[in-house]
Design an enzyme around this catalytic site. Structure first.
Site, PDB file in Angstrom:
ATOM      1  N   ARG A   1      -2.121  34.109  68.414  1.00  0.00           N
ATOM      2  CA  ARG A   1      -0.829  33.465  68.128  1.00  0.00           C
ATOM      3  C   ARG A   1       0.198  34.464  67.581  1.00  0.00           C
ATOM      4  O   ARG A   1       0.976  34.144  66.683  1.00  0.00           O
ATOM      5  CB  ARG A   1      -1.004  32.335  67.104  1.00  0.00           C
ATOM      6  CG  ARG A   1      -1.765  31.158  67.600  1.00  0.00           C
ATOM      7  CD  ARG A   1      -1.031  30.468  68.747  1.00  0.00           C
ATOM      8  NE  ARG A   1      -1.505  29.129  68.929  1.00  0.00           N
ATOM      9  CZ  ARG A   1      -2.588  28.809  69.626  1.00  0.00           C
ATOM     10  NH1 ARG A   1      -3.282  29.754  70.229  1.00  0.00           N
ATOM     11  NH2 ARG A   1      -2.961  27.555  69.744  1.00  0.00           N
TER      12      ARG A   1
ATOM     13  N   SER B   1      -0.015  22.488  66.702  1.00  0.00           N
ATOM     14  CA  SER B   1      -0.572  23.061  65.464  1.00  0.00           C
ATOM     15  C   SER B   1       0.548  23.540  64.555  1.00  0.00           C
ATOM     16  O   SER B   1       1.360  24.368  64.965  1.00  0.00           O
ATOM     17  CB  SER B   1      -1.443  24.275  65.778  1.00  0.00           C
ATOM     18  OG  SER B   1      -2.459  23.940  66.661  1.00  0.00           O
TER      19      SER B   1
ATOM     20  N   GLU C   1       2.295  28.238  61.726  1.00  0.00           N
ATOM     21  CA  GLU C   1       2.425  28.734  63.096  1.00  0.00           C
ATOM     22  C   GLU C   1       3.839  28.469  63.615  1.00  0.00           C
ATOM     23  O   GLU C   1       4.361  29.178  64.463  1.00  0.00           O
ATOM     24  CB  GLU C   1       1.393  28.014  63.978  1.00  0.00           C
ATOM     25  CG  GLU C   1       1.182  28.683  65.306  1.00  0.00           C
ATOM     26  CD  GLU C   1       0.699  27.728  66.360  1.00  0.00           C
ATOM     27  OE1 GLU C   1       1.523  26.972  66.894  1.00  0.00           O
ATOM     28  OE2 GLU C   1      -0.505  27.749  66.659  1.00  0.00           O
TER      29      GLU C   1
HETATM   30  N1  EPU Z   1     -12.046  19.955  62.978  1.00  0.00           N
HETATM   31  C1  EPU Z   1     -12.294  19.213  61.864  1.00  0.00           C
HETATM   32  N2  EPU Z   1     -11.659  18.009  61.738  1.00  0.00           N
HETATM   33  C2  EPU Z   1     -10.816  17.532  62.674  1.00  0.00           C
HETATM   34  C3  EPU Z   1     -10.543  18.293  63.823  1.00  0.00           C
HETATM   35  C4  EPU Z   1     -11.170  19.517  63.955  1.00  0.00           C
HETATM   36  O1  EPU Z   1     -13.070  19.586  60.996  1.00  0.00           O
HETATM   37  O2  EPU Z   1     -10.299  16.438  62.478  1.00  0.00           O
HETATM   38  C5  EPU Z   1     -12.719  21.253  63.139  1.00  0.00           C
HETATM   39  C6  EPU Z   1     -13.973  21.115  63.998  1.00  0.00           C
HETATM   40  O3  EPU Z   1     -14.971  21.909  63.444  1.00  0.00           O
HETATM   41  C7  EPU Z   1     -13.538  21.697  65.318  1.00  0.00           C
HETATM   42  C8  EPU Z   1     -12.570  22.755  64.851  1.00  0.00           C
HETATM   43  O4  EPU Z   1     -11.876  22.161  63.759  1.00  0.00           O
HETATM   44  O5  EPU Z   1     -14.595  22.229  66.025  1.00  0.00           O
HETATM   45  C9  EPU Z   1     -11.595  23.231  65.897  1.00  0.00           C
HETATM   46  O6  EPU Z   1     -10.813  22.149  66.322  1.00  0.00           O
HETATM   47  P1  EPU Z   1     -10.165  22.132  67.778  1.00  0.00           P
HETATM   48  O7  EPU Z   1     -11.154  22.540  68.772  1.00  0.00           O
HETATM   49  O8  EPU Z   1      -9.463  20.852  67.952  1.00  0.00           O
HETATM   50  O9  EPU Z   1      -9.124  23.316  67.818  1.00  0.00           O
HETATM   51  P2  EPU Z   1      -8.277  24.012  66.696  1.00  0.00           P
HETATM   52  O10 EPU Z   1      -8.888  25.290  66.314  1.00  0.00           O
HETATM   53  O11 EPU Z   1      -8.003  23.056  65.609  1.00  0.00           O
HETATM   54  C10 EPU Z   1      -6.808  25.427  68.348  1.00  0.00           C
HETATM   55  C11 EPU Z   1      -5.360  25.633  68.639  1.00  0.00           C
HETATM   56  C12 EPU Z   1      -4.787  24.471  69.443  1.00  0.00           C
HETATM   57  C13 EPU Z   1      -5.583  24.371  70.734  1.00  0.00           C
HETATM   58  C14 EPU Z   1      -7.071  24.148  70.361  1.00  0.00           C
HETATM   59  C15 EPU Z   1      -7.980  24.109  71.556  1.00  0.00           C
HETATM   60  C16 EPU Z   1      -4.598  26.968  66.756  1.00  0.00           C
HETATM   61  C17 EPU Z   1      -3.755  27.015  65.547  1.00  0.00           C
HETATM   62  N3  EPU Z   1      -4.634  25.797  67.406  1.00  0.00           N
HETATM   63  O12 EPU Z   1      -6.900  24.292  67.489  1.00  0.00           O
HETATM   64  O13 EPU Z   1      -3.463  24.791  69.784  1.00  0.00           O
HETATM   65  O14 EPU Z   1      -5.116  23.308  71.533  1.00  0.00           O
HETATM   66  O15 EPU Z   1      -7.520  25.248  69.544  1.00  0.00           O
HETATM   67  O16 EPU Z   1      -8.212  25.374  72.042  1.00  0.00           O
HETATM   68  O17 EPU Z   1      -5.204  27.962  67.116  1.00  0.00           O
HETATM   69  C18 EPU Z   1      -1.140  24.476  69.326  1.00  0.00           C
HETATM   70  O18 EPU Z   1      -1.063  25.690  69.153  1.00  0.00           O
HETATM   71  O19 EPU Z   1      -0.131  23.735  69.221  1.00  0.00           O
HETATM   72  C19 EPU Z   1      -2.431  23.877  69.612  1.00  0.00           C
HETATM   73  C20 EPU Z   1      -2.585  22.576  69.677  1.00  0.00           C
END
Ligand code: EPU
Length: 332
Positions: free
Chosen positions: A160, A232, A328
């Site tokens: 990012r 995000s 972000e």
């Molecule tokens: N999790 C929780 N509680 C929740 C949701 C998630 O504990 O309610 C934990 C879980 O362990 C899960 C982990 O968070 O495995 C990761 O969650 P998720 O896979 O939904 O992805 P993320 O890391 O939260 C990132 C990007 C998103 C992108 C997703 C999918 C960033 C800041 N965000 O989110 O990007 O869609 O991965 O690859 O890196 C965006 O930038 O606008 C965006 C949505």
């Protein structure tokens, strides 16, 4: 030029700030003219507004980059090089690529925003980042109107992050990007667990991956057309191993991604859930119920209301985990 224009429909948080002087830019010629105008010292560049939190009215000359068009600039038997202008919508490009069997960005379906913003934060989702398909971009220097080309290396992409958020912050306007996509033997990325589950029993092809991604995103993320949000709001923090070990001792199920022996990335969503803020709501703003990384505007919240909530979340995480969450989203 439009005077005192509401930007409510120009930012996906749907915050109602005013642009005192607004120009819709449809060509690089217009862009250069506007950038070199002496009437305003500073120019504010507005793209799709999907990674932006407006907390005040914009007094600078606001240039809404709306340069449309795309073209194929080179083709081999295996790959295609596409040049896409900054004002094109990102998701429409992904759809067009899937329809034409060009592979590489199908995992990036349904990301709001326009092409011009994609390199700034190296957009990424479900195991793919822009840098994986990026070839180059054309930029215009704000001060001089000079056009320059930035190669993949020049952009210094990271999680990012890019040179446009660091050394060259606010110095250039991205006018187009060039992507290298595959025409055959696509390298599908099914690294993301949820995607593998979603695609199970189906043929692995561009269309099915594209549809699966849209389904996953629709399930988890609020639709900015219905509820104001910027995806995000926070980056997933990267912390040193000694700090990580301390937290892991307390929470054996701590999810993480190992960056190196010395650094671990942990999901901000997990931290926010652990401090009890998942689904938190205060007046018109809140932390989204299914993806706590996302802050939402349920109605007519101001930018300041959203920013106050962001600081509230950040402070709680700092207090509880001694981790400094980074925003972000660009705060204006
Ligand atoms: N999790 C929780 N509680 C929740 C949701 C998630 O504990 O309610 C934990 C879980 O362990 C899960 C982990 O968070 O495995 C990761 O969650 P998720 O896979 O939904 O992805 P993320 O890391 O939260 C990132 C990007 C998103 C992108 C997703 C999918 C960033 C800041 N965000 O989110 O990007 O869609 O991965 O690859 O890196 C965006 O930038 O606008 C965006 C949505």
């Amino acid at each position: 030029m439009e005077i005192n224009k509401s930007l409510k429909l120009y930012n996906t948080f749907r915050v109602d700030c005013i642009s005192e002087s607004f120009i819709n830019i449809t060509s690089t010629t217009n862009l250069k003219k506007a950038l070199l105008s002496n009437s305003f010292r500073n120019k504010f560049i507005l793209g799709g507004g999907s990674n932006l939190l407006l907390t005040k009215n914009i007094k600078d000359l606001c240039l809404h980059i709306n340069i449309k068009g795309r073209k194929i600039i080179k083709e081999t038997s295996k790959s295609i090089y596409l040049e896409i202008n900054a004002g094109e919508n990102w998701h429409k490009l992904v759809l067009w690529c899937v329809e034409n069997n060009y592979g590489g960005i199908e995992n990036l379906a349904y990301i709001p925003g326009n092409i011009g913003a994609a390199p700034i934060q190296n957009i990424g989702a479900y195991g793919v980042e822009l840098q994986d398909v990026f070839s180059s971009c054309m930029v215009m220097e704000k001060k001089t109107g000079k056009i320059e080309k930035f190669t993949l290396n020049d952009c210094e992409f990271n999680y990012r992050d890019s040179v446009f958020k660091n050394n060259y912050k606010n110095k250039f306007v991205i006018t187009s990007i060039c992507l290298k996509l595959s025409k055959k033997n696509h390298k599908f990325n099914l690294e993301y667990e949820g995607l593998r589950d979603e695609i199970e029993n189906k043929d692995i092809n561009l269309r099915n991956i594209f549809n699966a991604i849209i389904k996953i995103r629709k399930n988890k993320l609020p639709d900015p057309k219905k509820i104001g949000n910027c995806g995000s709001f926070f980056k997933n923090p990267i912390i040193p191993s000694n700090h990580f070990n301390l937290i892991q001792k307390k929470f054996i199920n701590l999810p993480y991604f190992k960056i190196s022996n010395n650094f671990f990335k942990i999901p901000a969503a997990w931290l926010i859930e652990k401090v009890g803020l998942k689904g938190f709501k205060k007046n018109e703003v809140g932390v989204h119920i299914s993806q706590p990384l996302v802050l939402v505007n349920y109605g007519n919240a101001s930018g300041k209301d959203i920013l106050d909530l962001a600081h509230f979340v950040k402070n709680k995480i700092k207090k509880e985990f001694d981790i400094e969450l980074e925003f972000e989203v660009n705060i204006i």
